[in-house]
Design a protein around this motif. Structure first.
Motif, PDB file in Angstrom:
ATOM      1  N   ASN A   1      -9.843  19.389  -0.621  1.00  0.00           N
ATOM      2  CA  ASN A   1     -10.401  18.753   0.419  1.00  0.00           C
ATOM      3  C   ASN A   1      -9.283  18.760   2.099  1.00  0.00           C
ATOM      4  OD1 ASN A   1     -11.379  16.705  -1.309  1.00  0.00           O
ATOM      5  ND2 ASN A   1     -10.212  17.097  -2.417  1.00  0.00           N
ATOM      6  N   ILE A   2      -9.452  18.383   2.481  1.00  0.00           N
ATOM      7  CA  ILE A   2      -9.320  18.581   4.145  1.00  0.00           C
ATOM      8  C   ILE A   2      -8.393  17.592   4.724  1.00  0.00           C
ATOM      9  CG2 ILE A   2      -9.401  19.818   6.503  1.00  0.00           C
ATOM     10  CD1 ILE A   2     -11.911  21.735   5.286  1.00  0.00           C
ATOM     11  N   LEU A   3      -7.782  17.406   5.068  1.00  0.00           N
ATOM     12  CA  LEU A   3      -7.128  16.400   5.739  1.00  0.00           C
ATOM     13  C   LEU A   3      -6.331  16.219   6.786  1.00  0.00           C
ATOM     14  CD1 LEU A   3      -6.153  13.186   5.568  1.00  0.00           C
ATOM     15  CD2 LEU A   3      -3.434  14.154   4.618  1.00  0.00           C
ATOM     16  N   ASP A   4      -7.135  15.129   8.354  1.00  0.00           N
ATOM     17  CA  ASP A   4      -6.385  15.277   9.721  1.00  0.00           C
ATOM     18  C   ASP A   4      -4.986  15.760  10.089  1.00  0.00           C
ATOM     19  OD1 ASP A   4      -7.830  14.246  12.556  1.00  0.00           O
ATOM     20  OD2 ASP A   4      -5.359  13.892  12.459  1.00  0.00           O
ATOM     21  N   PRO A   5      -4.164  16.613  10.627  1.00  0.00           N
ATOM     22  CA  PRO A   5      -3.028  16.459  10.755  1.00  0.00           C
ATOM     23  C   PRO A   5      -2.073  15.057  10.931  1.00  0.00           C
ATOM     24  CG  PRO A   5      -3.686  17.903  12.675  1.00  0.00           C
ATOM     25  CD  PRO A   5      -4.843  16.467  11.932  1.00  0.00           C
ATOM     26  N   GLU A   6      -2.843  14.450  11.953  1.00  0.00           N
ATOM     27  CA  GLU A   6      -1.925  13.088  11.827  1.00  0.00           C
ATOM     28  C   GLU A   6      -2.172  12.146  10.676  1.00  0.00           C
ATOM     29  OE1 GLU A   6      -3.659  10.835  15.385  1.00  0.00           O
ATOM     30  OE2 GLU A   6      -3.893  12.723  16.273  1.00  0.00           O
ATOM     31  N   ILE A   7      -2.500  11.571  10.241  1.00  0.00           N
ATOM     32  CA  ILE A   7      -2.494  11.064   8.718  1.00  0.00           C
ATOM     33  C   ILE A   7      -1.945  11.960   7.288  1.00  0.00           C
ATOM     34  CG2 ILE A   7      -4.177  10.871   6.761  1.00  0.00           C
ATOM     35  CD1 ILE A   7      -4.819   8.828   9.547  1.00  0.00           C
ATOM     36  N   ALA A   8      -1.727  13.526   8.210  1.00  0.00           N
ATOM     37  CA  ALA A   8      -0.367  14.224   6.953  1.00  0.00           C
ATOM     38  C   ALA A   8       0.378  13.605   7.865  1.00  0.00           C
ATOM     39  CB  ALA A   8      -1.046  15.628   7.556  1.00  0.00           C
ATOM     40  N   GLU A   9       0.571  13.542   8.366  1.00  0.00           N
ATOM     41  CA  GLU A   9       2.161  13.054   9.607  1.00  0.00           C
ATOM     42  C   GLU A   9       2.866  11.942   8.824  1.00  0.00           C
ATOM     43  OE1 GLU A   9       3.504  12.427  13.586  1.00  0.00           O
ATOM     44  OE2 GLU A   9       3.017  14.801  13.015  1.00  0.00           O
ATOM     45  N   CYS A  10       1.291  11.079   8.755  1.00  0.00           N
ATOM     46  CA  CYS A  10       2.096   9.667   8.448  1.00  0.00           C
ATOM     47  C   CYS A  10       2.034   9.755   6.975  1.00  0.00           C
ATOM     48  CB  CYS A  10       0.474   9.017   8.238  1.00  0.00           C
ATOM     49  SG  CYS A  10       0.103   8.466  10.229  1.00  0.00           S
ATOM     50  N   LEU A  11       1.704  10.710   5.561  1.00  0.00           N
ATOM     51  CA  LEU A  11       1.806  10.143   4.941  1.00  0.00           C
ATOM     52  C   LEU A  11       3.056  11.430   3.748  1.00  0.00           C
ATOM     53  CD1 LEU A  11      -0.106   9.175   1.870  1.00  0.00           C
ATOM     54  CD2 LEU A  11      -0.664  11.683   1.990  1.00  0.00           C
ATOM     55  N   LEU A  12       3.195  12.528   4.970  1.00  0.00           N
ATOM     56  CA  LEU A  12       3.745  13.604   4.647  1.00  0.00           C
ATOM     57  C   LEU A  12       5.657  13.568   5.009  1.00  0.00           C
ATOM     58  CD1 LEU A  12       2.383  16.460   5.120  1.00  0.00           C
ATOM     59  CD2 LEU A  12       2.811  14.966   2.008  1.00  0.00           C
ATOM     60  N   LYS A  13       6.530  13.202   3.972  1.00  0.00           N
ATOM     61  CA  LYS A  13       7.614  12.808   5.224  1.00  0.00           C
ATOM     62  C   LYS A  13       8.836  14.158   5.829  1.00  0.00           C
ATOM     63  CE  LYS A  13       7.292   7.965   5.287  1.00  0.00           C
ATOM     64  NZ  LYS A  13       6.196   7.691   5.754  1.00  0.00           N
ATOM     65  N   GLU A  14       8.604  14.994   5.166  1.00  0.00           N
ATOM     66  CA  GLU A  14       9.088  15.675   5.528  1.00  0.00           C
ATOM     67  C   GLU A  14       8.124  17.122   5.031  1.00  0.00           C
ATOM     68  OE1 GLU A  14      11.475  16.341   1.569  1.00  0.00           O
ATOM     69  OE2 GLU A  14      12.634  15.159   3.319  1.00  0.00           O
ATOM     70  N   GLU A  15       8.627  18.318   4.718  1.00  0.00           N
ATOM     71  CA  GLU A  15       7.913  19.390   4.957  1.00  0.00           C
ATOM     72  C   GLU A  15       8.062  19.510   2.943  1.00  0.00           C
ATOM     73  OE1 GLU A  15       5.730  23.044   4.793  1.00  0.00           O
ATOM     74  OE2 GLU A  15       6.346  21.756   6.560  1.00  0.00           O
ATOM     75  N   ILE A  16       6.592  20.095   2.638  1.00  0.00           N
ATOM     76  CA  ILE A  16       7.045  20.211   0.878  1.00  0.00           C
ATOM     77  C   ILE A  16       7.012  21.299   0.522  1.00  0.00           C
ATOM     78  CG2 ILE A  16       5.284  19.970  -0.912  1.00  0.00           C
ATOM     79  CD1 ILE A  16       3.249  17.589   0.534  1.00  0.00           C
ATOM     80  N   PRO A  17       8.240  21.834  -0.213  1.00  0.00           N
ATOM     81  CA  PRO A  17       8.484  23.387  -0.206  1.00  0.00           C
ATOM     82  C   PRO A  17       7.426  23.829  -1.314  1.00  0.00           C
ATOM     83  CG  PRO A  17       9.693  21.407  -1.533  1.00  0.00           C
ATOM     84  CD  PRO A  17       8.304  20.874  -0.703  1.00  0.00           C
ATOM     85  N   GLN A  18       6.774  23.666  -2.309  1.00  0.00           N
ATOM     86  CA  GLN A  18       5.251  24.037  -2.759  1.00  0.00           C
ATOM     87  C   GLN A  18       4.196  23.522  -2.223  1.00  0.00           C
ATOM     88  OE1 GLN A  18       7.051  21.161  -3.667  1.00  0.00           O
ATOM     89  NE2 GLN A  18       5.864  19.724  -4.897  1.00  0.00           N
TER      90      GLN A  18
END
Length: 107
Positions: free
Chosen positions: A30-47
């Motif tokens: 599934n494809i997520l808008d980068p603005e929404i991803a930024e709200c959800l992810l607090k930091e870079e995910i290593p995996q």
């Protein structure tokens, strides 16, 4: 959507043209808008894994994908998808009513 106890509510569209799959597992992506991803992810995910794609106007693109803890769909009788793959779009999703493009094969 829930990731590591953080939750974000967003609108989505089911795109029958989205046939994006993880090259390793074969699972739908599934494809997520980068603005929404930024709200959800607090930091870079290593995996995070890289998913190659092509679309109209972009022949060779790469999106970073991660596993989302769960996605809940009230419109589908509160269906829950656990551990689904979500790729962060390289560009803003240009649809007023949706911020996430679902692969129809997740249902």
């Amino acid at each position: 959507m829930v990731y590591e106890s953080d939750a974000v509510q967003t609108s989505f569209g089911i795109d029958t043209g989205n046939r994006l799959r993880d090259p390793v597992s074969g699972e739908p992506v599934n494809i997520l808008d980068p603005e929404i991803a930024e709200c959800l992810l607090k930091e870079e995910i290593p995996q995070m894994r890289e998913i190659a794609y092509h679309s109209i106007g972009k022949e060779n693109g790469v999106m970073k994908a991660f596993r989302i803890e769960r996605m809940i769909f009230p419109e589908k009788e509160n269906m829950v998808i656990k551990n689904g793959l979500v790729a962060v779009s390289e560009e803003k999703i240009l649809c007023e009513d949706c911020r996430m493009i679902l692969n129809p094969d997740i249902f």
